[in-house]
Design an enzyme around this catalytic site. Sequence first.
Site, short mmCIF file in Angstrom:
data_model
loop_
_atom_site.label_atom_id
_atom_site.label_comp_id
_atom_site.label_asym_id
_atom_site.label_seq_id
_atom_site.Cartn_x
_atom_site.Cartn_y
_atom_site.Cartn_z
CB SER A 505 -0.97 0.01 1.19
OG SER A 505 -2.04 -0.87 0.95
CE LYS A 508 -4.64 1.73 -0.56
NZ LYS A 508 -4.03 0.41 -0.63
CE1 TYR A 620 -5.77 1.86 3.02
CE2 TYR A 620 -5.41 -0.22 4.15
CZ TYR A 620 -4.97 0.76 3.28
OH TYR A 620 -3.75 0.64 2.67
#
Length: 841
Positions: A505, A508, A620
């Site tokens: 992640s 991101k 999330y």
Amino acid sequence: MLSTAPAIDAAISKATADPYHNLPRAVFLAATSNDASLYEGKGGWARLPAEPVSNDVLEKEGEPITADSIFELYSATKLVAAIAVLQLVEQGKMRLEDDASTYVPELKEAKLFKGFGEDDNLILEHNATPITIGMLLTHTAGSSLAPARRCTLADNITSGFRYFMFNPDVVKIAQKLSVHPLPNAEGAIREWVTKMPLMFKPGEHMIYGPNIDWATLAVEAVSGKPLEQYFKEHIFESVPPLGIHDMSFMPNPSQIPMAFADEEDPSKPLAIRPNTPLSKTQHFGGAGLKGSPRSYLKILRMLLRGGELDGARILKKETVDLMFEDHLATNQQRQELRVFGKDMLDPATPRATEPSRDLTYGIGGALTGKDLATGRGAGALTWSGMANTYWVVDREKDVAFVVWTNVIPFACQLIHDLWFDVETELYKARMISTAPSIDALLTSATSDPYRGLPRAVVLAASSTDPVVYSGKAGYAYRPPAPASKEVLDKEGVPATDESVFEIFSCTKLVSVIACLQLVEQGKLRLEDDARDYVPELKETKLFTAFDEKGDLVFEDNSSPITIKSLLIHTAGFKYDFVDTRFPKIAEKLGIPPAPYYKGAVREWLTKTPLLDKPGEHWGYGPNIDWTSLIVESMSGLPLNEYFQKNIFAPLGIHDMSFMPNPQQITMAYANAADPSKPHTIGPNPPLSETQHFGGAGLKGSPRSYLKILRLLLRGGELDGVRLLKKETVDFMFQDQLETDQQRQDLRTWCKENVCPSTRRAAEMSKDMTQGLAGVLTGKDLPTGRGAGAMAWSGLANTHWCIDREKDVAFVVWTNLLPWGDQRFFDLYYDVETELYKGLKE
């Protein structure tokens, strides 16, 4: 030795390559409080033939410069004079607030210049305002230089005693009074300071001048010793001594000749001739000392160490602290200093414009108002002599240094270019003081790479320094089964800051940057409905419940799904580990429980429903993956290609990609049920190699990722490359959540998912909110992290943080699953604590 020593050596060599058209010589010395010789570099010639000659002749007839060569210090003398005054203050023999005329009767007769009369007669009046010792030390007494832009009295000249070189009125006044216009000329000093009038009312303005010369008359009167003798007995050769034996006002046959540049035509060869005739008999604190860079560095290092060096205490620590405080009383005085600094520095080099901003004045020199682009810290004390003998004492960064040449005029282009470059390289090599502590933490955490952490890499940078800490321990590759240290050393591959990690992640953040670039280009807006760019989103259903048979109940979604809601996780999409309903939903829909698996990403996105009404909650999930589809659509490029062309290549990043990398490190899988068991070493999770989405999938090194963080720390620009506007970066660090419910959702999730890993991290979830690309710290944390810092992580414990308040960005990476491993979070907390401790020190 400094890691950047070769770069500094090269800069000095280049600057002195042609001693007749560049610098004739340059000496750069640096020290820390505990290291007397952090760096020593020199180039050029102490003595050289007066007329240009070939290199062969230079080698034969020239005398190379050294750190022990004798220079003319000029105004670098003032620091020594200030130390002498402060010693007498410590002894109770005078006070900074005392009227200096108590010790120097001539000051009682000082006149205040009011202008010229009709016949150019001087208009003078008696000065009724006390001239304090403190005013003399801070150039606010009325005896001072005019701004270097050579303005007139009517043009905002507010100085006191002015040197003629800056203002023609001083020449005229000196002629009227039959005194030499230059106070330090042979035999003229006492006459000058006792006859020249004050040019402004004491205490009103700050303009540079011979104020400290008056202060040293007070030193002589109070101590009963000539200044030369006082300096020698109480500073240079004190008991115990600083061990300085080559610094004096007296003529020195070993002194290097002065080089004079042609101000009208800098292309002409330098003129090599004797020094300007300074007084041999009347010694004053404003100029006149001669000495070596090595000896002067001892004085600087004594101040860096709080007044003591090698057992010799010259000043009390509290006195040194006082020197580094702002002693200007008004904003008017500060502005005058800054104008003087700007006018004196800016014509020399555009790169040096920053040092004059926010300057103020301590005792002995000017104080840097804020961290500079070179790396110099806020509050550093600095000054120079007329022949370009610069010095800096930076207590924040624990370094003192000199850059000396003996070339006139002051602030010539050549020395300022060199000064800027060597200072930049010096700070680049300086690391935080707690580096050994962090090294020890990494070594301990990875001492058993099968039961502890398999590896750990920590990198930190500031806006001006690409590396303030670099540490790594453990192995990128190691035998699958536990092996002895001997086998590990033979078969294992150590982890480095260039090892290629799976960053999950952390992808991101890069996706958000890409999206914001298109916003800046006007190709989309954050408030736009994403369904207008990605048709599949129009078909997305809203999950509402399981019916009595366990079947899924959906309804049409009528709420806009804004691009911003996708970037801040309020669009309604959630991961399986965030919402416990989702694994059952995925099973019913016949899709994997999580995205990013080989070949499943697009199918997963287009089939997964909303779990919350858009905009109602924070949750999330794979929201940013949808925005990457928008990036592809609006740019016309596949996501990996867009990243390479518009983010990675401009930053000089060549090891970050969605594509498989044979250099990628192996993943370690901890036994969640029994952490004492050895980790399983296996392949990385099967992430898609063909379908690239913005939520996860990038592979790359910590070193490269830190460049991205530092780009944001610097407001969207790095090394001359601007990827985002500053206002866009500022917006990223604002609270993007719109309701207290959204903030509570975020804090609850962080508390439940971070705090079980380590109780010491419980504080981190309090008052959090969401920026663009990461969570924002709500208030200063016990580790030292500042309020408003942005942070996030990847699934395999690849954490990052950008703290603009504390001017630091850092990564702590391991590639160990599952996320939130106790051992990793213990290390993370301790490393962050030591990092901030080091930054503070």
